[in-house]
Write a protein that holds these residues in place. Structure first.
Motif, PDB file in Angstrom:
ATOM      1  N   ALA A  20     -39.445 -20.555  62.009  1.00 25.09           N
ATOM      2  CA  ALA A  20     -38.319 -20.678  62.940  1.00 25.09           C
ATOM      3  C   ALA A  20     -37.389 -21.820  62.518  1.00 25.09           C
ATOM      4  O   ALA A  20     -36.159 -21.672  62.532  1.00 25.09           O
ATOM      5  N   LEU A  21     -37.966 -22.961  62.138  1.00 23.11           N
ATOM      6  CA  LEU A  21     -37.147 -24.092  61.689  1.00 23.11           C
ATOM      7  C   LEU A  21     -36.410 -23.756  60.396  1.00 23.11           C
ATOM      8  O   LEU A  21     -35.214 -24.038  60.254  1.00 23.11           O
ATOM      9  N   PHE A  22     -37.125 -23.159  59.453  1.00 26.70           N
ATOM     10  CA  PHE A  22     -36.502 -22.834  58.174  1.00 26.70           C
ATOM     11  C   PHE A  22     -35.371 -21.831  58.351  1.00 26.70           C
ATOM     12  O   PHE A  22     -34.268 -22.015  57.800  1.00 26.70           O
ATOM     13  N   CYS A  23     -35.632 -20.761  59.093  1.00 30.17           N
ATOM     14  CA  CYS A  23     -34.627 -19.699  59.242  1.00 30.17           C
ATOM     15  C   CYS A  23     -33.451 -20.156  60.098  1.00 30.17           C
ATOM     16  O   CYS A  23     -32.292 -19.960  59.719  1.00 30.17           O
ATOM     17  N   GLY A  24     -33.732 -20.773  61.250  1.00 28.63           N
ATOM     18  CA  GLY A  24     -32.645 -21.178  62.135  1.00 28.63           C
ATOM     19  C   GLY A  24     -31.782 -22.276  61.546  1.00 28.63           C
ATOM     20  O   GLY A  24     -30.548 -22.149  61.481  1.00 28.63           O
ATOM     21  N   CYS A  25     -32.413 -23.351  61.091  1.00 30.89           N
ATOM     22  CA  CYS A  25     -31.645 -24.469  60.537  1.00 30.89           C
ATOM     23  C   CYS A  25     -30.998 -24.095  59.209  1.00 30.89           C
ATOM     24  O   CYS A  25     -29.867 -24.500  58.919  1.00 30.89           O
ATOM     25  N   GLY A  26     -31.715 -23.306  58.381  1.00 33.46           N
ATOM     26  CA  GLY A  26     -31.139 -22.900  57.109  1.00 33.46           C
ATOM     27  C   GLY A  26     -29.907 -22.032  57.280  1.00 33.46           C
ATOM     28  O   GLY A  26     -28.929 -22.171  56.535  1.00 33.46           O
TER      29      GLY A  26
ATOM     30  N   LEU B 174     -25.944 -13.170  51.590  1.00 30.88           N
ATOM     31  CA  LEU B 174     -27.170 -12.438  51.279  1.00 30.88           C
ATOM     32  C   LEU B 174     -28.398 -13.236  51.703  1.00 30.88           C
ATOM     33  O   LEU B 174     -29.352 -12.673  52.263  1.00 30.88           O
ATOM     34  N   LEU B 175     -28.375 -14.545  51.452  1.00 29.91           N
ATOM     35  CA  LEU B 175     -29.498 -15.387  51.867  1.00 29.91           C
ATOM     36  C   LEU B 175     -29.669 -15.400  53.380  1.00 29.91           C
ATOM     37  O   LEU B 175     -30.796 -15.443  53.896  1.00 29.91           O
ATOM     38  N   GLN B 176     -28.557 -15.351  54.092  1.00 34.31           N
ATOM     39  CA  GLN B 176     -28.638 -15.334  55.553  1.00 34.31           C
ATOM     40  C   GLN B 176     -29.273 -14.042  56.060  1.00 34.31           C
ATOM     41  O   GLN B 176     -30.053 -14.060  57.023  1.00 34.31           O
ATOM     42  N   TYR B 177     -28.967 -12.916  55.401  1.00 37.89           N
ATOM     43  CA  TYR B 177     -29.619 -11.663  55.774  1.00 37.89           C
ATOM     44  C   TYR B 177     -31.102 -11.694  55.420  1.00 37.89           C
ATOM     45  O   TYR B 177     -31.943 -11.159  56.159  1.00 37.89           O
ATOM     46  N   VAL B 178     -31.443 -12.301  54.278  1.00 40.26           N
ATOM     47  CA  VAL B 178     -32.845 -12.437  53.894  1.00 40.26           C
ATOM     48  C   VAL B 178     -33.601 -13.273  54.928  1.00 40.26           C
ATOM     49  O   VAL B 178     -34.767 -13.007  55.236  1.00 40.26           O
ATOM     50  N   ILE B 179     -32.936 -14.283  55.477  1.00 42.52           N
ATOM     51  CA  ILE B 179     -33.553 -15.130  56.499  1.00 42.52           C
ATOM     52  C   ILE B 179     -33.941 -14.301  57.720  1.00 42.52           C
ATOM     53  O   ILE B 179     -35.021 -14.478  58.302  1.00 42.52           O
TER      54      ILE B 179
ATOM     55  N   GLY C 256     -34.762 -11.145  57.755  1.00 43.45           N
ATOM     56  CA  GLY C 256     -35.933 -10.359  57.388  1.00 43.45           C
ATOM     57  C   GLY C 256     -37.201 -11.191  57.335  1.00 43.45           C
ATOM     58  O   GLY C 256     -38.268 -10.732  57.767  1.00 43.45           O
ATOM     59  N   LEU C 257     -37.091 -12.428  56.814  1.00 43.07           N
ATOM     60  CA  LEU C 257     -38.262 -13.309  56.752  1.00 43.07           C
ATOM     61  C   LEU C 257     -38.795 -13.618  58.143  1.00 43.07           C
ATOM     62  O   LEU C 257     -40.012 -13.618  58.367  1.00 43.07           O
TER      63      LEU C 257
ATOM     64  N   PHE D  24     -40.598 -10.506  59.483  1.00 49.41           N
ATOM     65  CA  PHE D  24     -41.832 -10.200  58.752  1.00 49.41           C
ATOM     66  C   PHE D  24     -42.944 -11.168  59.116  1.00 49.41           C
ATOM     67  O   PHE D  24     -44.079 -10.749  59.388  1.00 49.41           O
ATOM     68  N   PHE D  25     -42.661 -12.459  59.129  1.00 45.03           N
ATOM     69  CA  PHE D  25     -43.712 -13.429  59.381  1.00 45.03           C
ATOM     70  C   PHE D  25     -44.148 -13.430  60.844  1.00 45.03           C
ATOM     71  O   PHE D  25     -45.275 -13.822  61.156  1.00 45.03           O
ATOM     72  N   PHE D  26     -43.283 -12.999  61.731  1.00 45.89           N
ATOM     73  CA  PHE D  26     -43.699 -12.857  63.123  1.00 45.89           C
ATOM     74  C   PHE D  26     -44.770 -11.773  63.244  1.00 45.89           C
ATOM     75  O   PHE D  26     -45.826 -11.979  63.874  1.00 45.89           O
ATOM     76  N   LEU D  27     -44.544 -10.634  62.598  1.00 43.27           N
ATOM     77  CA  LEU D  27     -45.522  -9.551  62.645  1.00 43.27           C
ATOM     78  C   LEU D  27     -46.779  -9.896  61.841  1.00 43.27           C
ATOM     79  O   LEU D  27     -47.904  -9.630  62.271  1.00 43.27           O
TER      80      LEU D  27
END
Length: 260
Positions: free
Chosen positions: A45-51, A82-87, A89-90, A93-96
């Motif tokens: 959550a920190l990596f995806c949101g802040c990134g 593209l990196l934001q879209y990958v975020i 997906g990450l 995926f990691f939630f599931l």
């Protein structure tokens, strides 16, 4: 009096039974997988949101101060999008994946086997557990790369911030502030043909004082910390999944021995 004594005994037996049931339930919790799941969710959550927010702020800084022509940073903009879209997906995926590993941890806990005397393993179950071991190891190695990659923008922003701090330092004897520059073209972020490509002196100091720079710098630090927390969570998952696979394998051998 006898009735009261019998009632007290029945109540004490009920409390004892409830206590033993609670102990068994608590013993059936896979604490390693639970801690790893919480740590993984928090780190991702920190990596995806802040990134995501930090990447948007980086584009704003480049467009306003280092690359005035949109064509010069068009490729970088596409890569960041593209990196934001990958975020996205990450995060999904990691939630599931975290929920699946937590469920497997509950299934293979020794206390659960004690509660269910007819606990049996199958070849399919052992294959699935082995697949989780392999996939978790692969994800752990991949996230080590993500952690290293997330440290790169922190390093770039830190260089900028330290240069601005050196210019503002009262002990610095600087006669020509315009000779102190930060050129982002040398990092390969934008091409050498981009204009102005660098910031010097008071212009550089103004950039460091903008809200975009301050926010992006600290968000990149938090995102890097989140990636590190995810790596630690995956290391815990590695140990937990390996242990779960060993438990299933041992149980299968035990079942075979009891048959013969």
């Amino acid at each position: 009096m006898e009735t009261t004594s019998e009632e007290n005994q029945e109540q004490s037996l009920e409390r004892k039974g409830c206590f033993e049931c609670c102990i068994k339930c608590l013993g059936g919790v896979p604490y390693a997988s639970l801690v790893a799941t919480i740590l993984c969710f928090s780190g991702v959550a920190l990596f995806c949101g802040c990134g995501h927010v930090a990447l948007t702020g980086t584009i704003t800084i480049l467009e306003n101060h280092f690359s005035k022509i949109p064509a010069d940073h068009a490729m970088l903009t596409d890569v960041i999008q593209l990196l934001q879209y990958v975020i996205y997906g990450l995060a999904s995926f990691f939630f599931l994946y975290g929920i699946i590993l937590l469920a497997e941890g509950f299934y293979t806990t020794s206390a659960v086997k004690e509660l269910h005397s007819e606990f049996k393993t199958t070849i399919c179950g052992r294959c699935i557990s082995g697949m989780f071991v392999f996939l978790t190891y692969v994800l752990g190695v991949a996230w080590l790369g993500v952690f290293g990659f997330s440290a790169v923008p922190v390093f770039l922003f830190y260089n900028m911030w330290s240069t601005c701090a050196a210019m503002r330092s009262p002990t610095a004897n600087l006669t020509d502030l315009d000779s102190i520059c930060v050129d982002v073209r040398q990092y390969g972020i934008i091409p050498w043909s981009a204009t102005p490509g660098k910031a010097c002196g008071s212009t550089l100091g103004d950039i460091c004082n903008t809200s975009e720079f301050y926010l992006s710098y600290h968000l990149f630090i938090v995102a890097c910390a989140g990636a590190g927390a995810t790596v630690i969570a995956l290391l815990i998952y590695m140990m937990a999944t390996t242990y779960n696979f060993a438990v299933l394998k041992f149980k299968s051998r035990e079942d075979c021995c009891t048959k013969f």
